[in-house]
Design a protein around this motif. Structure first.
Motif, PDB file in Angstrom:
ATOM      1  N   THR A   1     -16.603   6.589 -20.530  1.00  0.00           N
ATOM      2  CA  THR A   1     -16.719   5.984 -21.854  1.00  0.00           C
ATOM      3  C   THR A   1     -15.482   5.132 -22.099  1.00  0.00           C
ATOM      4  O   THR A   1     -14.359   5.620 -22.035  1.00  0.00           O
ATOM      5  CB  THR A   1     -16.823   7.045 -22.953  1.00  0.00           C
ATOM      6  N   PHE A   2     -15.715   3.850 -22.344  1.00  0.00           N
ATOM      7  CA  PHE A   2     -14.628   2.935 -22.692  1.00  0.00           C
ATOM      8  C   PHE A   2     -14.564   2.819 -24.211  1.00  0.00           C
ATOM      9  O   PHE A   2     -15.569   2.529 -24.874  1.00  0.00           O
ATOM     10  CB  PHE A   2     -14.862   1.552 -22.074  1.00  0.00           C
ATOM     11  N   TRP A   3     -13.369   3.043 -24.751  1.00  0.00           N
ATOM     12  CA  TRP A   3     -13.127   2.901 -26.186  1.00  0.00           C
ATOM     13  C   TRP A   3     -12.205   1.708 -26.377  1.00  0.00           C
ATOM     14  O   TRP A   3     -11.134   1.646 -25.766  1.00  0.00           O
ATOM     15  CB  TRP A   3     -12.482   4.162 -26.748  1.00  0.00           C
ATOM     16  N   ILE A   4     -12.616   0.757 -27.224  1.00  0.00           N
ATOM     17  CA  ILE A   4     -11.890  -0.507 -27.346  1.00  0.00           C
ATOM     18  C   ILE A   4     -11.541  -0.766 -28.804  1.00  0.00           C
ATOM     19  O   ILE A   4     -12.419  -0.735 -29.675  1.00  0.00           O
ATOM     20  CB  ILE A   4     -12.736  -1.675 -26.802  1.00  0.00           C
ATOM     21  N   GLN A   5     -10.268  -1.012 -29.059  1.00  0.00           N
ATOM     22  CA  GLN A   5      -9.809  -1.377 -30.400  1.00  0.00           C
ATOM     23  C   GLN A   5      -9.263  -2.801 -30.360  1.00  0.00           C
ATOM     24  O   GLN A   5      -8.436  -3.134 -29.505  1.00  0.00           O
ATOM     25  CB  GLN A   5      -8.724  -0.414 -30.884  1.00  0.00           C
ATOM     26  N   ILE A   6      -9.728  -3.656 -31.261  1.00  0.00           N
ATOM     27  CA  ILE A   6      -9.274  -5.039 -31.320  1.00  0.00           C
ATOM     28  C   ILE A   6      -8.210  -5.173 -32.400  1.00  0.00           C
ATOM     29  O   ILE A   6      -8.360  -4.670 -33.509  1.00  0.00           O
ATOM     30  CB  ILE A   6     -10.452  -5.997 -31.583  1.00  0.00           C
TER      31      ILE A   6
END
Length: 351
Positions: free
Chosen positions: A102-107
């Motif tokens: 699972t990739f978790w991405i915050q911009i």
């Protein structure tokens, strides 16, 4: 699902709520992207864009929109991609499931495009007016953030007075009657024959001689972004921060994540070293962030654009690099390896 044509009016209304003067092509590209995201189940991001009220929020959301389009373009429909997943309270921006990872991405650190657009138009008008000054020199121009178009006549008169008598590499600070500022530099043309005053460089006045400011701003922004991750990185959960970095220098990003660069002399040899103040040396940050992805628009002055992408890799998780490459195609991967005990290090760049 609406076809692309059904989103054209929506896209136009979105741009009309900003100070950005959108072209028909800008509107068409945003409409196409909205249709693509709706088709892939990311209608929540479209709704966020439509509901945005302030122009700054609109451009921040368009940047997320651009990134989401790159994600869905890179993966088939069988790869689940979620925006602000519902199964978590205050979740990161994106969740992407690839196999058992699972990739978790915050911009974070998104640029204010409408300001860039306004400043660029001012510079273009200065360039045109400067052509009327028949002095064969280059000029540089740095404008304060609040510089307005109605100050241009004053600025041009100021430039006319200074250009004929100014010596090379001399800078002049202009202050208008309304206290808006600009810094003008002049130099003679060495390898070119010029018949008129010609722009050589333009930029932001506020960034002049403010050593370390960009680095510190980047660090603060990344620290805030890392707060979205309530868990540490492992083989099943990879946390990444995406930073829109159109106006950020690579050296400032490296200083922020790897440590401030300095020169050291050991046994009469010069070494470039780094302080221990980089975020990847901060245990709280380092355990939660596998890497920082810097994205820069390929079409700089247009809000709807693809991105160049550089991955700054946390050396603690370099064993996850091949997994991270499954997420996106990077133009470059950079990580910094420390060599004990003296503390020198070296960059490894994978392009």
């Amino acid at each position: 699902m609406q076809h692309t044509e059904g989103y054209v009016n929506i896209a136009r209304r979105i741009f009309n709520a900003t100070r950005y003067e959108a072209s028909d092509e800008d509107v068409r590209k945003l409409a196409v992207n909205m249709a693509l995201l709706e088709q892939r189940g990311l209608g929540k991001l479209n709704k966020r864009l439509v509901d945005a009220r302030k122009h700054t929020k609109i451009f921040e959301t368009i940047a997320e929109h651009n990134f989401a389009v790159m994600l869905i373009s890179h993966h088939c429909a069988q790869i689940p991609i979620n925006y602000e997943p519902d199964d978590l309270q205050s979740p990161p921006d994106f969740k992407v499931q690839i196999g058992d990872i699972t990739f978790w991405i915050q911009i974070k650190d998104l640029q204010k495009l409408e300001r860039e657009n306004r400043q660029d138009k001012l510079i273009q008008k200065i360039i045109e007016k400067a052509k009327e000054i028949k002095v064969g020199k280059f000029f540089s121009c740095k404008l304060s953030d609040d510089f307005k178009e109605d100050c241009l006549p004053e600025l041009i008169d100021f430039m006319k007075k200074k250009t004929t008598s100014a010596i090379d590499d001399k800078s002049f600070l202009f202050t208008s009657k309304s206290n808006q500022r600009a810094k003008i530099g002049l130099r003679s043309a060495v390898n070119a024959e010029l018949s008129e005053l010609t722009l050589g460089y333009a930029g932001d006045l506020e960034m002049v001689n403010l050593t370390g400011l960009a680095r510190d701003q980047i660090k603060e922004s990344l620290l805030n972004a890392a707060g979205a991750f309530k868990w540490e990185v492992d083989r099943q959960n990879i946390n990444l921060i995406v930073m829109e970095a159109d106006n950020k220098e690579d050296i400032d990003i490296c200083d922020a994540v790897f440590g401030t660069e300095y020169e050291s002399v050991v046994e009469s040899r010069d070494f470039w070293c780094r302080e221990n103040d980089g975020l990847f040396r901060d245990s709280d940050f380092s355990r939660k962030v596998a890497g920082v992805i810097a994205i820069k628009r390929k079409e700089k002055w247009h809000p709807v654009s693809n991105y160049h992408m550089i991955l700054y890799m946390n050396d603690s998780f370099k064993h996850l690099l091949e997994d991270i490459k499954k997420l996106l195609s990077f133009d470059m991967v950079v990580y910094y390896c420390m060599r004990p005990p003296m503390g020198q290090g070296n960059f490894k760049v994978l392009s």
